[in-house]
Design a protein around this motif. Structure first.
Motif, PDB file in Angstrom:
ATOM      1  N   MET A   1       0.874  -1.171   0.000  1.00  0.00           N
ATOM      2  CA  MET A   1       0.000   0.000   0.000  1.00  0.00           C
ATOM      3  C   MET A   1       0.914   1.225   0.000  1.00  0.00           C
ATOM      4  N   GLY A   2       0.684   2.167  -0.896  1.00  0.00           N
ATOM      5  CA  GLY A   2       1.513   3.370  -0.944  1.00  0.00           C
ATOM      6  C   GLY A   2       2.743   3.199  -1.814  1.00  0.00           C
ATOM      7  N   SER A   3       3.695   4.122  -1.648  1.00  0.00           N
ATOM      8  CA  SER A   3       4.793   4.264  -2.617  1.00  0.00           C
ATOM      9  C   SER A   3       5.763   3.095  -2.619  1.00  0.00           C
ATOM     10  N   LEU A   4       5.868   2.312  -1.520  1.00  0.00           N
ATOM     11  CA  LEU A   4       6.765   1.145  -1.536  1.00  0.00           C
ATOM     12  C   LEU A   4       6.331   0.144  -2.610  1.00  0.00           C
ATOM     13  N   GLY A   5       5.069   0.239  -3.006  1.00  0.00           N
ATOM     14  CA  GLY A   5       4.553  -0.620  -4.065  1.00  0.00           C
ATOM     15  C   GLY A   5       5.364  -0.508  -5.339  1.00  0.00           C
ATOM     16  N   GLU A   6       5.938   0.686  -5.573  1.00  0.00           N
ATOM     17  CA  GLU A   6       6.751   0.895  -6.773  1.00  0.00           C
ATOM     18  C   GLU A   6       8.043   0.085  -6.703  1.00  0.00           C
ATOM     19  N   SER A   7       8.668   0.067  -5.516  1.00  0.00           N
ATOM     20  CA  SER A   7       9.899  -0.711  -5.326  1.00  0.00           C
ATOM     21  C   SER A   7       9.594  -2.196  -5.457  1.00  0.00           C
ATOM     22  N   VAL A   8       8.477  -2.612  -4.828  1.00  0.00           N
ATOM     23  CA  VAL A   8       8.099  -4.021  -4.887  1.00  0.00           C
ATOM     24  C   VAL A   8       7.780  -4.405  -6.334  1.00  0.00           C
ATOM     25  N   TYR A   9       7.133  -3.490  -7.056  1.00  0.00           N
ATOM     26  CA  TYR A   9       6.822  -3.710  -8.474  1.00  0.00           C
ATOM     27  C   TYR A   9       8.094  -4.064  -9.245  1.00  0.00           C
ATOM     28  N   THR A  10       9.118  -3.229  -9.036  1.00  0.00           N
ATOM     29  CA  THR A  10      10.392  -3.447  -9.740  1.00  0.00           C
ATOM     30  C   THR A  10      11.012  -4.779  -9.336  1.00  0.00           C
ATOM     31  N   ALA A  11      10.959  -5.093  -8.030  1.00  0.00           N
ATOM     32  CA  ALA A  11      11.510  -6.361  -7.541  1.00  0.00           C
ATOM     33  C   ALA A  11      10.762  -7.548  -8.145  1.00  0.00           C
ATOM     34  N   VAL A  12       9.431  -7.430  -8.212  1.00  0.00           N
ATOM     35  CA  VAL A  12       8.600  -8.521  -8.746  1.00  0.00           C
ATOM     36  C   VAL A  12       8.898  -8.733 -10.241  1.00  0.00           C
ATOM     37  N   GLU A  13       9.054  -7.628 -10.976  1.00  0.00           N
ATOM     38  CA  GLU A  13       9.399  -7.735 -12.403  1.00  0.00           C
ATOM     39  C   GLU A  13      10.724  -8.486 -12.576  1.00  0.00           C
ATOM     40  N   ALA A  14      11.705  -8.121 -11.729  1.00  0.00           N
ATOM     41  CA  ALA A  14      13.027  -8.746 -11.807  1.00  0.00           C
ATOM     42  C   ALA A  14      12.936 -10.235 -11.450  1.00  0.00           C
ATOM     43  N   LEU A  15      12.146 -10.540 -10.404  1.00  0.00           N
ATOM     44  CA  LEU A  15      11.992 -11.940  -9.975  1.00  0.00           C
ATOM     45  C   LEU A  15      11.288 -12.765 -11.061  1.00  0.00           C
ATOM     46  N   ASN A  16      10.279 -12.150 -11.695  1.00  0.00           N
ATOM     47  CA  ASN A  16       9.579 -12.833 -12.795  1.00  0.00           C
ATOM     48  C   ASN A  16      10.543 -13.133 -13.940  1.00  0.00           C
ATOM     49  N   ALA A  17      11.440 -12.170 -14.201  1.00  0.00           N
ATOM     50  CA  ALA A  17      12.425 -12.352 -15.274  1.00  0.00           C
ATOM     51  C   ALA A  17      13.360 -13.512 -14.961  1.00  0.00           C
ATOM     52  N   GLU A  18      13.560 -13.755 -13.651  1.00  0.00           N
ATOM     53  CA  GLU A  18      14.386 -14.898 -13.228  1.00  0.00           C
ATOM     54  C   GLU A  18      13.573 -16.195 -13.212  1.00  0.00           C
ATOM     55  N   GLY A  19      12.291 -16.089 -13.601  1.00  0.00           N
ATOM     56  CA  GLY A  19      11.441 -17.269 -13.662  1.00  0.00           C
ATOM     57  C   GLY A  19      10.753 -17.602 -12.345  1.00  0.00           C
ATOM     58  N   LYS A  20      10.785 -16.683 -11.387  1.00  0.00           N
ATOM     59  CA  LYS A  20      10.154 -16.935 -10.086  1.00  0.00           C
ATOM     60  C   LYS A  20       8.639 -16.717 -10.173  1.00  0.00           C
ATOM     61  N   ASP A  21       7.913 -17.552  -9.418  1.00  0.00           N
ATOM     62  CA  ASP A  21       6.447 -17.527  -9.441  1.00  0.00           C
ATOM     63  C   ASP A  21       5.944 -16.531  -8.401  1.00  0.00           C
ATOM     64  N   VAL A  22       5.977 -15.259  -8.758  1.00  0.00           N
ATOM     65  CA  VAL A  22       5.608 -14.217  -7.784  1.00  0.00           C
ATOM     66  C   VAL A  22       4.802 -13.109  -8.449  1.00  0.00           C
TER      67      VAL A  22
END
Lengths: 96, 390
Positions: free
Chosen positions: B268-289
């Protein structure tokens, strides 16, 4: 269940506002009373000071020319007894 | 396509209030909200905004004046933060109970003590039950647009409740971002003038905010709670209209990352942007997140949240406030009660981070994910980054 409620929530005015001016008369504030003013008609000079000072505006001149409270609204505050120049009003414990 | 302007987000919010044609602004400056009301006072002083600016002596007075002004039928705005929000506390309940559509920006900030001016959500989490509509924004564009939408939501006759736009202090308020501004004509078409359902008017006398004797208080509370519950479809409707007009995709709850992911971050709030970037990176590594971002906090959009988390086995709930003496942070508490009794409810892992302005870089969310996968986070909640090396 609803016997302790004034009305259903759907019927309340917006924000519980009072939309009808003067409706305080519907609330019988007299049931909060502990003491009751008792008038000594021998001493009373019918000056009306009690009516002037009553914060509830519930004392008025009656047919017998004496000033008497409307007990639906008298809270028993004792201001009338205190202001009476002839000490004609006594506050006594009300028996209910 | 409108031209993007590089501007501090606080000033963009002030511009949103100007475009919304607020009639009254009553505010007391408090860090990190100051720039918003400072800019608005300039607008009023320069004649750029035809409004009354009430420079009150405290936030308690700011909210009291806002209540009076909204009751008189004026479109009313204020902004606050942290200790200022706490000082408003008792009047916040009065504003919602009187059904006054005040709009307020809360620049989220930690509460003392120790004295801290930095960002977290402890100020607003202490005000969960005030009966206001509450939204969280993630970036400057959203702060601008939802600030205008807040008036439309609050003033809708199906709602008539005060509304808070929560934006992270400093991380958003003091950030310079490229923002697209709509013109006045567009905003006027989106946001019609405020038409109060009831107002203080000598020609039609009413008493607003009267005594609620035991015989009426419960019913009055129910009326207020129902209005808040009923505001959800209106918020959705206003967001849809805004999306249409400005080409966005705001929703009550937003998802990104892998669809139907086994593990989801909830933010909730602006940390969502950081988590968004982390999730994109994890997805690129093939992680189910994946990630679920909560935009509407009150009323809590239960059905939309459940739909957005469908298929998840684990939720990593990021909290920005500590709830001392409880079993977890406030957002995790909320989600546990939402999920209770739901079939196939996911496990909740709670991470409390970014407290009092503590930085949480993107890499650390990847670390949080790895620890959650390995079952190495606390069963209750993890105070992320706590130095325990005594």
């Amino acid at each position: 269940m609803s016997k302790n409620s004034i009305c259903a929530w759907q019927e309340l005015a917006l924000g519980c506002a009072v939309v009808e001016p003067g409706n305080a008369s519907q609330l019988r504030t007299g049931d909060w009373r502990t003491l009751i003013p008792v008038l000594n008609e021998e001493e009373c000079i019918k000056c009306g000071m009690c009516a002037v000072y009553c914060p509830e505006f519930c004392i008025s001149e009656r047919e017998d020319e004496f000033y008497r409270p409307d007990f639906d609204y008298c809270k028993g505050c004792g201001i009338c007894a205190n202001i009476c120049p002839k000490d004609a009003i006594k506050m006594v414990m009300e028996e209910k | 396509m409108l031209k993007r302007v590089g501007i501090e987000v606080s000033l963009a919010v002030a511009e949103a209030v100007r475009l919304a044609r607020a009639d009254v602004i009553s505010a007391y400056p408090i860090t990190p909200q100051t720039h918003i009301v400072e800019e608005l006072s300039h607008y009023v002083a320069n004649g750029e905004l035809d409004a009354e600016f009430i420079p009150v002596e405290s936030e308690h007075s700011a909210m009291s004046a806002a209540v009076g002004s909204a009751a008189a039928g004026a479109r009313t705005y204020t902004a606050t933060s942290s200790q200022g929000l706490a000082l408003m506390h008792e009047i916040l309940f009065i504003a919602s109970a009187m059904r006054l559509p005040i709009v307020m920006t809360v620049a989220n900030r930690s509460l003392s003590g120790p004295i801290s001016i930095w960002n977290d959500h402890s100020d607003i989490m202490a005000e969960r039950d005030i009966g206001w509509v509450q939204l969280f924004v993630e970036d400057g564009q959203e702060a601008l647009e939802l600030s205008m939408a807040a008036f439309k939501i609050a003033e809708d006759h199906r709602v008539l409740l005060p509304t808070i736009i929560n934006m992270d202090g400093f991380i958003l308020t003091h950030m310079i971002e490229p923002i697209e501004f709509p013109d006045q004509k567009t905003v006027d078409a989106f946001l019609p003038p405020f038409e109060p359902a009831m107002r203080l008017d000598p020609a039609h006398p009413v008493s607003m905010g009267p005594v609620g004797v035991p015989e009426v208080y419960l019913e009055a509370k129910k009326q207020c709670e129902q209005a808040l519950l009923d505001s959800k479809p209106v918020v959705k409707e206003v967001l849809d209209e805004l999306n249409e007009l400005f080409g966005r995709d705001y929703d009550l709850v937003q998802t990104n990352g892998k669809d139907g992911a086994e593990t989801r971050f909830v933010t909730m709030g602006s940390l969502g942007e950081s988590v968004y970037t982390a999730v994109e990176a994890l997805n690129a590594e093939g992680k189910d997140v994946g990630q679920t971002r909560i935009r509407l906090w009150r009323p809590f959009p239960v059905e939309e949240f459940l739909a957005a988390c469908k298929g998840a086995k684990r939720l990593i709930v990021i909290d920005r406030a500590i709830s001392p003496g409880s079993v977890c942070g406030p957002v995790a508490q909320e989600l546990k009660s939402v999920l209770y009794g739901q079939p196939n409810a996911p496990e909740i892992v709670n991470v409390i981070c970014g407290i009092g302005g503590r930085d949480v870089p993107i890499e650390e969310f990847k670390e949080i994910y790895a620890l959650a996968q390995a079952g190495k986070l606390e069963k209750t909640y993890t105070l992320w980054g706590l130095n325990s090396n005594a």
